[in-house]
Motif scaffolding. Sequence first.
Motif, PDB file in Angstrom:
ATOM      1  N   GLU A   1      -4.562  -6.061   1.278  1.00  0.00           N
ATOM      2  CA  GLU A   1      -5.698  -5.466   1.070  1.00  0.00           C
ATOM      3  C   GLU A   1      -5.148  -3.818   1.013  1.00  0.00           C
ATOM      4  O   GLU A   1      -6.085  -3.072   0.507  1.00  0.00           O
ATOM      5  CB  GLU A   1      -6.929  -5.582   1.935  1.00  0.00           C
ATOM      6  N   ARG A   2      -4.281  -3.454   1.570  1.00  0.00           N
ATOM      7  CA  ARG A   2      -3.639  -2.345   1.876  1.00  0.00           C
ATOM      8  C   ARG A   2      -2.736  -1.620   0.490  1.00  0.00           C
ATOM      9  O   ARG A   2      -2.318  -0.620   0.447  1.00  0.00           O
ATOM     10  CB  ARG A   2      -3.175  -1.855   3.046  1.00  0.00           C
ATOM     11  N   LEU A   3      -2.471  -2.697  -0.113  1.00  0.00           N
ATOM     12  CA  LEU A   3      -1.218  -2.334  -1.117  1.00  0.00           C
ATOM     13  C   LEU A   3      -1.759  -1.473  -2.292  1.00  0.00           C
ATOM     14  O   LEU A   3      -0.989  -0.399  -2.533  1.00  0.00           O
ATOM     15  CB  LEU A   3      -0.856  -3.632  -2.059  1.00  0.00           C
ATOM     16  N   ALA A   4      -3.119  -1.576  -2.738  1.00  0.00           N
ATOM     17  CA  ALA A   4      -3.509  -0.751  -3.612  1.00  0.00           C
ATOM     18  C   ALA A   4      -3.562   0.881  -2.978  1.00  0.00           C
ATOM     19  O   ALA A   4      -3.108   1.771  -3.793  1.00  0.00           O
ATOM     20  CB  ALA A   4      -5.152  -0.801  -4.067  1.00  0.00           C
ATOM     21  N   GLU A   5      -3.936   1.082  -1.848  1.00  0.00           N
ATOM     22  CA  GLU A   5      -3.884   2.386  -1.240  1.00  0.00           C
ATOM     23  C   GLU A   5      -2.473   2.872  -1.090  1.00  0.00           C
ATOM     24  O   GLU A   5      -2.225   4.359  -1.725  1.00  0.00           O
ATOM     25  CB  GLU A   5      -4.487   2.329   0.123  1.00  0.00           C
ATOM     26  N   ILE A   6      -1.654   2.176  -1.078  1.00  0.00           N
ATOM     27  CA  ILE A   6      -0.360   2.551  -0.883  1.00  0.00           C
ATOM     28  C   ILE A   6       0.289   3.009  -2.239  1.00  0.00           C
ATOM     29  O   ILE A   6       0.795   4.158  -2.351  1.00  0.00           O
ATOM     30  CB  ILE A   6       0.815   1.522  -0.231  1.00  0.00           C
ATOM     31  N   ARG A   7      -0.006   2.096  -3.231  1.00  0.00           N
ATOM     32  CA  ARG A   7       0.253   2.462  -4.563  1.00  0.00           C
ATOM     33  C   ARG A   7      -0.192   3.833  -5.177  1.00  0.00           C
ATOM     34  O   ARG A   7       0.331   4.726  -5.476  1.00  0.00           O
ATOM     35  CB  ARG A   7      -0.124   1.363  -5.692  1.00  0.00           C
ATOM     36  N   ARG A   8      -1.480   4.335  -4.782  1.00  0.00           N
ATOM     37  CA  ARG A   8      -2.244   5.374  -5.198  1.00  0.00           C
ATOM     38  C   ARG A   8      -1.821   6.609  -4.594  1.00  0.00           C
ATOM     39  O   ARG A   8      -1.319   7.535  -5.111  1.00  0.00           O
ATOM     40  CB  ARG A   8      -3.644   5.243  -4.864  1.00  0.00           C
ATOM     41  N   GLN A   9      -1.429   6.300  -3.305  1.00  0.00           N
ATOM     42  CA  GLN A   9      -1.211   7.618  -2.553  1.00  0.00           C
ATOM     43  C   GLN A   9       0.471   7.902  -2.738  1.00  0.00           C
ATOM     44  O   GLN A   9       0.840   9.333  -3.008  1.00  0.00           O
ATOM     45  CB  GLN A   9      -1.085   7.282  -0.848  1.00  0.00           C
ATOM     46  N   LEU A  10       1.358   6.722  -3.221  1.00  0.00           N
ATOM     47  CA  LEU A  10       2.723   7.231  -3.620  1.00  0.00           C
ATOM     48  C   LEU A  10       2.616   7.863  -4.863  1.00  0.00           C
ATOM     49  O   LEU A  10       3.402   8.681  -5.183  1.00  0.00           O
ATOM     50  CB  LEU A  10       3.424   5.768  -3.625  1.00  0.00           C
ATOM     51  N   ALA A  11       2.016   7.174  -6.146  1.00  0.00           N
ATOM     52  CA  ALA A  11       1.713   7.833  -7.096  1.00  0.00           C
ATOM     53  C   ALA A  11       1.411   9.305  -6.930  1.00  0.00           C
ATOM     54  O   ALA A  11       1.921  10.118  -7.901  1.00  0.00           O
ATOM     55  CB  ALA A  11       1.057   7.013  -8.035  1.00  0.00           C
ATOM     56  N   SER A  12       0.200   9.717  -6.313  1.00  0.00           N
ATOM     57  CA  SER A  12      -0.077  10.830  -6.194  1.00  0.00           C
ATOM     58  C   SER A  12       0.940  11.786  -5.537  1.00  0.00           C
ATOM     59  O   SER A  12       1.154  13.212  -5.806  1.00  0.00           O
ATOM     60  CB  SER A  12      -1.423  11.015  -5.156  1.00  0.00           C
ATOM     61  N   TRP A  13       1.666  11.306  -4.609  1.00  0.00           N
ATOM     62  CA  TRP A  13       2.762  12.012  -4.000  1.00  0.00           C
ATOM     63  C   TRP A  13       3.881  12.469  -5.075  1.00  0.00           C
ATOM     64  O   TRP A  13       4.498  13.373  -5.026  1.00  0.00           O
ATOM     65  CB  TRP A  13       3.517  11.534  -2.693  1.00  0.00           C
TER      66      TRP A  13
END
Length: 136
Positions: A22-34
């Motif tokens: 359930e945390r994968l989407a959050e990681i993908r979003r934060q990494l892309a934003s970074w």
Amino acid sequence: MAIDARSRPVESLRIEVPAVAERLAEIRRQLASWLEPIGVSSSLVSDVVLVVNEACTNCIEHAYRGIESGPMCVEANLVHGQIVVDISDNGVWQPPPSQPGTRGRGVAIMRAVSAEVDVQTSPGGTTVRMKFDATP
């Protein structure tokens, strides 16, 4: 106009979350934003997000197999024109199968997409370090 990623100061990114899908989407979003403000191509952003997601998925599926689930941590830095991403856990390393069939290709994908991949294992956990060329 291309931005020279080597001359841009960029804060480090650190994401520490429970090792659950359930945390994968959050990681993908934060990494892309970074990654986006660094000025690298959208295809490199996609590649980095893809293989970091793969490493995190491996952590979720394998690191805590048979033991209580724990954390996973993603740390990203821009160092001398390279994006360096570490994905770590406190679990147990599970070597990929010699005959993967339709699964078990995550590390091979990481090696194909990254400039460099290093896997460090110990009784205290595993860290996968991937490097990507961030120069324009």
